[in-house]
Design a protein around this motif. Sequence first.
Motif, mmCIF file in Angstrom:
data_model
loop_
_atom_site.group_PDB
_atom_site.id
_atom_site.type_symbol
_atom_site.label_atom_id
_atom_site.label_comp_id
_atom_site.label_asym_id
_atom_site.label_seq_id
_atom_site.Cartn_x
_atom_site.Cartn_y
_atom_site.Cartn_z
ATOM 1 N N HIS A 160 -100.036 -36.728 43.847
ATOM 2 C CA HIS A 160 -100.476 -37.075 45.202
ATOM 3 C C HIS A 160 -99.346 -36.979 46.228
ATOM 4 O O HIS A 160 -99.609 -37.010 47.433
ATOM 5 C CB HIS A 160 -101.059 -38.496 45.224
ATOM 6 C CG HIS A 160 -102.401 -38.600 44.582
ATOM 7 N ND1 HIS A 160 -102.586 -39.070 43.308
ATOM 8 C CD2 HIS A 160 -103.630 -38.268 45.041
ATOM 9 C CE1 HIS A 160 -103.872 -39.041 43.008
ATOM 10 N NE2 HIS A 160 -104.531 -38.563 44.034
ATOM 11 N N SER A 161 -98.115 -36.915 45.767
ATOM 12 C CA SER A 161 -96.993 -36.933 46.706
ATOM 13 C C SER A 161 -96.328 -35.572 46.875
ATOM 14 O O SER A 161 -95.379 -35.442 47.645
ATOM 15 C CB SER A 161 -95.945 -37.956 46.249
ATOM 16 O OG SER A 161 -95.378 -37.567 45.009
ATOM 17 N N LEU A 162 -96.806 -34.552 46.175
ATOM 18 C CA LEU A 162 -96.182 -33.233 46.261
ATOM 19 C C LEU A 162 -96.486 -32.555 47.594
ATOM 20 O O LEU A 162 -97.580 -32.681 48.141
ATOM 21 C CB LEU A 162 -96.663 -32.346 45.119
ATOM 22 C CG LEU A 162 -96.239 -32.743 43.703
ATOM 23 C CD1 LEU A 162 -96.895 -31.817 42.691
ATOM 24 C CD2 LEU A 162 -94.720 -32.706 43.550
ATOM 25 N N LYS A 163 -95.501 -31.822 48.079
ATOM 26 C CA LYS A 163 -95.634 -31.040 49.309
ATOM 27 C C LYS A 163 -95.314 -29.578 49.008
ATOM 28 O O LYS A 163 -94.721 -29.244 47.987
ATOM 29 C CB LYS A 163 -94.669 -31.556 50.384
ATOM 30 C CG LYS A 163 -94.781 -33.050 50.685
ATOM 31 C CD LYS A 163 -96.079 -33.392 51.360
ATOM 32 C CE LYS A 163 -96.132 -34.865 51.740
ATOM 33 N NZ LYS A 163 -97.424 -35.231 52.353
ATOM 34 N N ASP A 164 -95.686 -28.705 49.950
ATOM 35 C CA ASP A 164 -95.366 -27.277 49.846
ATOM 36 C C ASP A 164 -95.800 -26.704 48.492
ATOM 37 O O ASP A 164 -95.027 -26.043 47.793
ATOM 38 C CB ASP A 164 -93.868 -27.041 50.072
ATOM 39 C CG ASP A 164 -93.403 -27.515 51.421
ATOM 40 O OD1 ASP A 164 -94.215 -27.515 52.354
ATOM 41 O OD2 ASP A 164 -92.228 -27.905 51.545
#
Length: 310
Positions: A160-164
Amino acid sequence: MERRIKIILFTILILTGVIVVGSVAEDKPKTEQQENVDINGILEKVVTQYMSLDNLDIKGTQITRYTENKSEITESTAFEMKLGKPNYFKIIWTKRMPGGKEEKGAIWNSGQEAFIYIGSLKSYFKADSYEMALNSAYGIKRGFAQYIPGMFFYGSGILHSLKDLKFQGIQPVGGEPCYVISGKSMFASNYTFWISKARYLIRKTQYSLDKSRIQYYDQIFNGLIKEEHLIKAMGLDVNEERTKTMGKMINLTREHLNKFETGQVTEIYIQVDPDPKLSRDDYQYSVSKEVQFRDSLYEFLFNNLDNLVK
């Protein structure tokens, strides 16, 4: 002594992580490149799959390679993880370090009380709650003690916290074709997950150990988290002596992080059984006779800090 210091360091790291991350609302994953693959849809199916399971049995290995004080270090950890709804678990690990030394640990909850075993301290401790036991295991062992239990019990975690987010292709793990998806988080500049196409279960993870982690905790230690916050998070009363001791723990953590340079952690989930036949006995863990029982890990650290770091 080094292993004992790391217990203290990771205790502080997980407490700061729980306080800060727990106080921030989760953002939806940000996708940079999909390449005709619905990355967000895949990740949602992964979380839904783990949440739908009643039991889970995993065996795996973790390989950690990092540079510290200009030295290349490799550590290998074999682990087993049994999870059952609503709050049963047994996670055990054996870490093999340079020189042939081994470090064993475990957390378990068979339905009544949760416990933490730390081999290097020759002690096991009663946890205040099963959540505290799970958090303590992550503090010591990071990866495998966080991703899967977080999704299995709570439907939350690193995904849930991953970006890009990026789709990196299809690769097999253990003969099982897997989506390869990478992204960034506040703790690392690169996380990669190998996710079974057929079962939507994680078969492999890899993440970097880099300056992102150091910068994150520098912000925390520079005013966001106070000594009294951490003491209260441990369930202890705040007093002058404990505040001073917590200050020493934070300084040890700073020194350790400053020695850190770069590295990578790879975890392979060799066996993943989403429908094991488990009983209460499967969540029990037996310690040897020379292992001493203690009421509280946190009390022990406060009362024995000077001896642990000699």
